[in-house]
Design a protein around this motif. Structure first.
Motif, PDB file in Angstrom:
ATOM      1  N   TYR A 169       8.624   1.671   4.607  1.00  0.00           N
ATOM      2  CA  TYR A 169       8.479   2.980   5.234  1.00  0.00           C
ATOM      3  C   TYR A 169       8.393   2.744   6.711  1.00  0.00           C
ATOM      4  O   TYR A 169       7.410   2.222   7.191  1.00  0.00           O
TER       5      TYR A 169
ATOM      6  N   GLN B 112       5.839   4.818   9.815  1.00  0.00           N
ATOM      7  CA  GLN B 112       4.385   4.870   9.915  1.00  0.00           C
ATOM      8  C   GLN B 112       3.934   4.464  11.293  1.00  0.00           C
ATOM      9  O   GLN B 112       4.551   3.646  11.948  1.00  0.00           O
TER      10      GLN B 112
ATOM     11  N   LEU C 246      -0.083   4.904  -0.889  1.00  0.00           N
ATOM     12  CA  LEU C 246      -0.711   4.201   0.227  1.00  0.00           C
ATOM     13  C   LEU C 246       0.328   3.546   1.116  1.00  0.00           C
ATOM     14  O   LEU C 246       0.142   3.451   2.330  1.00  0.00           O
ATOM     15  N   LEU C 247       1.441   3.081   0.516  1.00  0.00           N
ATOM     16  CA  LEU C 247       2.460   2.440   1.341  1.00  0.00           C
ATOM     17  C   LEU C 247       3.121   3.439   2.277  1.00  0.00           C
ATOM     18  O   LEU C 247       3.772   3.040   3.237  1.00  0.00           O
ATOM     19  N   HIS C 248       2.955   4.733   2.000  1.00  0.00           N
ATOM     20  CA  HIS C 248       3.606   5.726   2.839  1.00  0.00           C
ATOM     21  C   HIS C 248       2.647   6.431   3.771  1.00  0.00           C
ATOM     22  O   HIS C 248       3.009   7.446   4.347  1.00  0.00           O
ATOM     23  N   LYS C 249       1.432   5.918   3.894  1.00  0.00           N
ATOM     24  CA  LYS C 249       0.496   6.573   4.787  1.00  0.00           C
ATOM     25  C   LYS C 249       0.390   5.805   6.090  1.00  0.00           C
ATOM     26  O   LYS C 249       0.733   4.625   6.161  1.00  0.00           O
TER      27      LYS C 249
ATOM     28  N   SER D 159      -6.598   0.682   5.425  1.00  0.00           N
ATOM     29  CA  SER D 159      -5.953   1.949   5.107  1.00  0.00           C
ATOM     30  C   SER D 159      -4.461   1.685   5.021  1.00  0.00           C
ATOM     31  O   SER D 159      -3.992   0.645   5.444  1.00  0.00           O
TER      32      SER D 159
ATOM     33  N   LYS E  96      -0.688   0.753   4.307  1.00  0.00           N
ATOM     34  CA  LYS E  96       0.023  -0.281   3.549  1.00  0.00           C
ATOM     35  C   LYS E  96      -0.833  -1.516   3.338  1.00  0.00           C
ATOM     36  O   LYS E  96      -0.718  -2.217   2.336  1.00  0.00           O
ATOM     37  N   ARG E  97      -1.737  -1.824   4.285  1.00  0.00           N
ATOM     38  CA  ARG E  97      -2.580  -3.005   4.099  1.00  0.00           C
ATOM     39  C   ARG E  97      -3.532  -2.801   2.922  1.00  0.00           C
ATOM     40  O   ARG E  97      -3.796  -3.718   2.154  1.00  0.00           O
ATOM     41  N   LEU E  98      -4.031  -1.547   2.777  1.00  0.00           N
ATOM     42  CA  LEU E  98      -4.911  -1.284   1.642  1.00  0.00           C
ATOM     43  C   LEU E  98      -4.143  -1.408   0.343  1.00  0.00           C
ATOM     44  O   LEU E  98      -4.661  -1.949  -0.643  1.00  0.00           O
TER      45      LEU E  98
ATOM     46  N   LEU F 141      -1.671  -3.393  -0.260  1.00  0.00           N
ATOM     47  CA  LEU F 141      -1.508  -4.816  -0.582  1.00  0.00           C
ATOM     48  C   LEU F 141      -2.804  -5.426  -1.109  1.00  0.00           C
ATOM     49  O   LEU F 141      -2.787  -6.231  -2.031  1.00  0.00           O
TER      50      LEU F 141
ATOM     51  N   ARG G 227     -11.272   5.949   5.330  1.00  0.00           N
ATOM     52  CA  ARG G 227      -9.996   5.280   5.565  1.00  0.00           C
ATOM     53  C   ARG G 227      -9.096   5.302   4.340  1.00  0.00           C
ATOM     54  O   ARG G 227      -7.896   5.119   4.446  1.00  0.00           O
TER      55      ARG G 227
ATOM     56  N   PRO H 228      -6.722   8.299   7.976  1.00  0.00           N
ATOM     57  CA  PRO H 228      -5.349   8.189   8.457  1.00  0.00           C
ATOM     58  C   PRO H 228      -4.525   9.415   8.084  1.00  0.00           C
ATOM     59  O   PRO H 228      -4.774  10.053   7.077  1.00  0.00           O
ATOM     60  N   SER H 229      -3.558   9.748   8.933  1.00  0.00           N
ATOM     61  CA  SER H 229      -2.696  10.888   8.622  1.00  0.00           C
ATOM     62  C   SER H 229      -1.632  10.441   7.650  1.00  0.00           C
ATOM     63  O   SER H 229      -1.328   9.261   7.585  1.00  0.00           O
ATOM     64  N   PRO H 230      -1.036  11.308   6.854  1.00  0.00           N
ATOM     65  CA  PRO H 230      -1.248  12.740   6.767  1.00  0.00           C
ATOM     66  C   PRO H 230      -2.533  13.087   6.039  1.00  0.00           C
ATOM     67  O   PRO H 230      -2.821  12.545   4.996  1.00  0.00           O
TER      68      PRO H 230
END
Lengths: 683, 308, 179
Positions: free
Chosen positions: A565, A568, B49-52, B216, B218-220, B222, C86, C113-115
């Motif tokens: 993605y 981000q 989560l990977l898209h946040k 938060s 993508k790291r979260l 993983l 978070r 974090p957003s959104p």
């Protein structure tokens, strides 16, 4: 050219260069900067020559036995015996002293105008030169002379920073302990002389049949105490945590990485080479000492919050691990399993080299931090990774190496020691394999606790927020110090990646000892650095681990960051603090981190907590003015071992003192009595 | 056929681990008389989560940023180096007991450092507790794997997994003892009851979660995935080393299918066991955990002593 | 004991067990099915909620806790409650925004974090409720944070919370369709 490099003359260049360097530095008494330059460059040159000599010697050379011109003393002869084992130790000493001398260029600038740099250079160079003589001397008296120079020179460097009174106390304790050790070593050599009539190591080895068994046991006990004091085994270690922090950092690194290994070298030389054949209980004793030292060393390290004391206790732990390998080698050899003994010897030699590298790396990084922060207390650091990023990276590599994490070098030597112990469990019958099971348990526990200790150390020093205002003024170290640390970190990686090649060389060294002359090693190393223990007991391959892990990290980084993605954003915000402002008191401290483990092991460590409360009104005792809590570890060694010893010696001395009563008539009667005894003994 | 085995071995642990976590949560929910999320819910969580976006604390350094990648890479690496559904391996030769144990220790090292990095008090305490538990669990881990290694005279995992049933029944008692020691280590290292509650919200009771409170995005994702990977790795080790049944010993399609089926059945059995354990026990007080871990060490030591 | 484990295979489909028949069982079930499909579509199938108590009288919190019991069971829609902002997508804020919690709620908002979606639950979170005008409250969360949606009620029952969530998600869907 090659024949010159591996000749005796080439070896003698090394101590000569160090002597010139030492004496020459006295000429620069008035100019600190020139003295620093002279010391560092000459020490580096001499160590570089030592490196060249030892590498060519190990790879191509033959055993060197030579002696300088005969002296006027009847029993002393300046004879050298450099076999592959000694050459290996010369290699380790040269490697570490190159980087430590380079480090000194930047580090000694902090001592300008405070102390005399030229005097430091004198002792430093003599210290390094004597280290080379200690591992190559072949005459017991010559060896003792070199040993003395080493001890005295290092004493003067321990007390170099003399404005701090604790350093002087530490130096005195170091001096006393090292002389006690030397006394036992002298006793051991004297006993051997009495029966073999010679101080030469080669002759002692040939005439060993003349020595009765109980004398050999006494020699073992004395040598163990003597060399053990230098190596730092428990309970003879009390000087280590005081002396290593007191010295300037590059000296701490050399003392911890190299000097204590000279004790190990002499133990290998005596027990594996000169005094063979040995009874079984010698190996078992060394194994037990290794178990105790490794466990207790790491437990005491966990309780420390002075960074150099923590590293000093880790040296004790790693000496314990080396002794595990050596002890199992001795046990296997006595039980007629020479292949396994060779495996154990290779493992302990590999760990000796690795420990020298990563311990020096850790000490040098710690010194770099202490220079910037002017205090050794870990509780005042914090957040240094933003101010000293390269030092942090080198300390991270050192921590990963000492905790035996692949793919650094510490993992491969601990792997070998584990495999030696596993083979012991498998091959020995039921009486002895129990002790090997205990050894495996202690090594496993030690590895885990060392990992915990270095998470604590790295986290408390470099991570999170600054705990004191001094951190904000910290600056990265000068280039020479960073180069030295970087070089050692590179060595750690190289020794890990090419551990197969190192093992091949160590096999060659091991089989060169007369005890192993016809033994085929159990280890095979394939062309791609894959190490196998026969018969297919275990394999490990350093490049595979390194490349696969590295490739995986890069692939995942690429996939997650660029493919999944791309839109981000990463926002920098505040640590989630539940609405309170975070101040430095709210972070975990080094003491708090280790407190759980200390409480779990409280029967060994004996922590104590004392509270002192001052009240505003002593009668009503309602409002407190101040509340002081002191947390300490119980000191077992002084209470049960050294204090009683001290009291006995003191009491005896007071008794003996009555002879010297000042009465001249008594003195005359002593002379008369001695005369009578002498006359009777002649008759 | 070899290519098929290669691809499955590389990706099986990573692909199937969120499903395993989902199964455990589903069984726990059913035991609590409710439906619970679908078994594929962890996949949706990771995908979301990977898209946040991410929020990273300004006190954090490169260790915080790099740790999830290293931890995940380590679990993927160990995941394809252990016997899953075959008893032979045509991938890289990194399947020695000690390599596996210490590579997993790299993950623990960076996790604990990342917990301390942001300077949050909860993260620091989580790191302290995690290192205490992990330091004591490592002894039991090495010993339990050592027992099966000594029975099979090899420290290579695939050699152990290709043991036949006769050798197995010869040393039944040491294997059972070592397995019970291994179970305790499994619960400790994967942060399950009675060591840690994976669903708690109270920071005073967290060990593993408090270290990932600051992560938060993508790291979260993983980190959560790495935790599930570690669970499947330990289940695979426990199932395939101590009970090496159903593993494919040749590269035929039938053997592979049987191997995969056996693997799935083993995961389900372990999931039911873990979920029932979690529904019937309470989390232990922290200072009771060292007793449990040291007793695991002693059980394993007894098992080794009993082999000979 | 064994029957306890047999329950894994036999969990009944009980939803709401009310004595009065005002609420239509079937309507509730359809609402919940729609909620599940909306969450699948808009939030990739998983919605993480962090609840923040800005000084409430805990009535709304008890209703929110009741959402996780075996009757309402929000977990089966992919909604789960998380411990750290978070990890959250949606902040559910209850309570009349007392002055002492202003800093904490703001920090929690910045830490998410957003959104992100901010939803206030309960009448006191909208305008201070029965504490409106007191010196200790700042009359509603919308004075401090940008609030996107509101669930009315004092306190709202779990069914009302769930149906309001559905309405919220329908609004979110129509907004994303428009933009």
């Amino acid at each position: 050219m090659l024949t010159f490099i591996t000749s005796p003359a080439s070896f003698l260049i090394i101590p000569t260069l160090f002597i010139i360097a030492g004496l020459g530095s006295l000429f620069f008494r008035k100019n600190d900067h020139l003295a620093n330059l002279w010391i560092s460059t000459t020490a580096m040159l001499a160590s570089l020559w030592g490196l060249i000599f030892s590498l060519s010697f190990i790879l191509f050379g033959q055993e060197l036995v030579f002696s300088l011109a005969p002296t006027s003393f009847p029993l002393l002869s300046l004879s050298f015996h450099i076999d592959l084992l000694a050459g290996f130790f010369v290699f380790i000493i040269s490697l570490i002293s190159i980087f430590c001398s380079l480090y000194g260029l930047g580090y000694l600038t902090h001592f300008y105008k405070k102390y005399n740099i030229a005097v430091f250079g004198f002792f430093f160079n003599f210290f390094l030169g004597s280290l080379f003589l200690v591992v190559t001397a072949s005459n017991a008296i010559f060896f003792l002379i070199a040993w003395e120079i080493m001890s005295v020179a290092s004493y003067f460097m321990v007390v170099y920073d003399r404005h701090d009174k604790s350093n002087i106390k530490a130096g005195l304790l170091y001096l006393i302990m090292t002389y006690v050790g030397t006394a036992f070593i002298i006793l051991a050599f004297l006993l051997l002389y009495k029966y073999t009539n010679s101080f030469e190591f080669a002759e002692i080895k040939n005439q060993l049949a003349l020595v009765p068994n109980y004398i050999k046991d006494l020699v073992f006990a004395f040598a163990l105490i003597g060399f053990g004091t230098k190596a730092g085994i428990i309970p003879l270690h009390i000087w280590l945590p005081d002396a290593h922090p007191a010295a300037p950092t590059q000296v701490s690194a050399i003392m911890s990485g190299v000097m204590i290994k000279s004790g190990i070298y002499m133990m290998i030389r005596l027990f594996m080479d000169i005094l063979q054949p040995i009874p079984l209980w010698w190996g078992v004793t060394i194994l037990v000492i290794g178990i105790i030292s490794s466990l207790l060393g790491v437990l005491y390290a966990l309780t420390e919050h002075d960074i150099k004391r923590l590293l000093a206790y880790h040296s004790i732990e790693n000496i314990g691990i080396i002794l595990l390998g050596l002890g199992s080698a001795l046990i296997f050899y006595t039980l007629n399993l020479p292949e396994l003994a060779l495996l154990g010897l290779i493992a302990s030699l590999f760990h000796t080299a690795n420990h020298a590298i990563f311990k020096s790396l850790l000490f040098l990084s710690a010194g770099s931090v202490i220079n910037a922060m002017h205090t050794r207390n870990m509780e005042e650091y914090g957040g240094l990774i933003k101010y000293m990023p390269q030092t942090a990276l080198f300390f991270l590599i050192g921590s990963m190496a000492i905790s035996a994490l692949p793919p650094f070098n510490g993992f491969f030597s601990e792997w070998l020691i584990f495999q030696t112990l596993f083979q012991g469990i498998m091959e020995l019958n039921s009486a002895w394999h129990l002790i090997f099971i205990v050894a495996v348990g202690s090594l496993a526990l030690t590895g885990g606790l060392a990992l915990a200790c270095f998470v604590k150390a790295f986290g408390a020093i470099f991570l999170a927020r600054p705990r004191s205002a001094e951190v904000l003024h910290a600056k990265e170290s000068p280039l020479s110090m960073r180069l030295a640390m970087g070089g050692l970190a590179l060595m750690a990686i190289i020794f890990g990646l090419f551990s197969g090649t190192v093992i091949i060389i160590l096999e060659k060294i091991g089989t060169s000892l007369s005890a192993f002359s016809n033994v085929t090693s159990l280890l095979t190393v394939s062309a791609s650095q894959k190490i196998t223990i026969m018969p297919d007991f275990g394999t490990v391959s350093a490049p595979v681990i390194f490349i696969t892990l590295g490739a995986l990290v890069l692939i995942i980084l690429f996939l997650v960051k660029s493919v999944i993605y791309k839109k981000q954003t990463v926002k920098i915000g505040r640590t989630w603090d539940c609405g309170n402002d975070l101040n430095p008191r709210m972070e975990i401290t080094a003491t708090g981190f280790a407190r759980s483990i200390v409480v779990i092991f409280k029967s060994i460590l004996k922590p104590s907590l004392q509270q002192k409360i001052e009240y505003h009104d002593a009668d009503s005792r309602f409002l407190q003015k101040s509340h002081t809590i002191t947390m300490q570890m119980g000191d077992v060694y002084y209470t049960f071992f050294y204090n009683p010893l001290y009291k006995i010696v003191n009491a005896l001395s007071l008794r003996v003192r009555t002879i010297q009563n000042g009465n001249i008539n008594a003195y005359i009667s002593y002379i008369f009595g001695a005369l009578i005894v002498a006359l009777f003994s002649v008759l | 056929m070899n290519l098929l085995i290669f691809i499955i071995q590389l990706s099986l642990v990573t692909a199937i681990s969120p499903l395993c976590t989902g199964i455990i949560k589903k069984i726990k929910a059913h035991l609590q008389n409710r439906h619970g999320a679908s078994v594929f819910q962890p996949y949706y969580d990771i995908w979301k989560l990977l898209h946040k976006d991410e929020v990273i604390s300004r006190d954090a350094s490169f260790i915080f940023r790099l740790a999830p990648f290293i931890i995940f890479a380590v679990t993927v690496f160990v995941g394809f180096s252990i016997p899953l559904f075959t008893s032979f391996s045509n991938i890289f030769q990194a399947s020695n007991i000690l390599v596996i144990i210490y590579t997993l220790a790299i993950g623990t090292f960076f996790l604990a450092l990342a917990g301390m990095d942001s300077g949050s008090p909860m993260g620091g305490f989580g790191s302290s507790r995690e290192m205490t538990v992990s330091a004591l669990a490592e002894g039991g881990f090495i010993f339990s794997l050592l027992t099966v290694a000594l029975i099979n005279h090899s420290t290579d995992l695939f050699t152990i997994a290709s043991a036949n049933l006769f050798d197995f029944s010869q040393s039944l008692l040491p294997i059972i003892l070592a397995f019970s020691g291994f179970l305790i280590v499994l619960l400790a290292e994967t942060a399950r009851f009675p060591f840690d509650n994976p669903a708690t919200h109270l920071e005073l009771t967290m060990i593993h979660e408090s270290m990932i409170l600051e992560y938060s995005g993508k790291r979260l994702a993983l980190m959560e995935w790495a935790t599930s990977n570690k669970l499947v790795i330990f289940i695979a080790l426990g199932a395939n080393l101590f009970f090496p049944l159903g593993l494919a010993s040749e590269a035929t399609l039938v053997a592979i299918l049987i191997g995969l089926l056996a693997f799935v059945i083993k995961i389900i059995i372990f999931s039911v066991a873990i979920a029932s354990l979690e529904s019937s026990l309470a989390k232990f007080r922290f200072f009771r955990l060292p007793d449990l871990l040291l007793s695991s060490l002693i059980i394993n030591a007894v098992a080794i002593a009993l082999i000979f | 004991m064994f029957s306890l484990f047999l329950k894994i295979f036999k969990t009944p489909d009980n939803v709401v067990f009310l004595s009065n028949n005002e609420i239509n069982q079937k309507a509730v079930l359809t609402t919940l099915k729609e909620l599940e499909s909306k969450i699948k579509k808009l939030f990739h199938g998983s919605l993480a909620i962090r609840q923040i108590d800005s000084g409430s009288d805990n009535a709304t919190e008890q209703e929110l806790v009741a959402l996780s019991n075996s009757f309402y069971d929000v977990e089966r829609f992919g909604i789960h409650f998380v411990a750290s902002p978070r990890h959250a997508d949606m902040l559910l804020i209850t309570g009349p925004m007392t002055r002492n919690m202003i800093k904490a709620v703001k920090r929690a908002y910045e830490a998410t974090p957003s959104p992100k979606v901010v939803v206030t639950v309960g009448d006191d979170a909208e305008n201070g409720g029965i504490w409106q005008g007191s010196y200790a409250v700042s009359d509603g969360v919308s004075n401090i944070l940008p609030v996107h949606y509101h669930i009315p009620g004092d306190p709202p029952s779990p069914t009302v919370i769930l149906s309001s969530l559905l309405k919220i998600l329908q609004i979110v869907e129509s907004k994303t369709l428009k933009s």
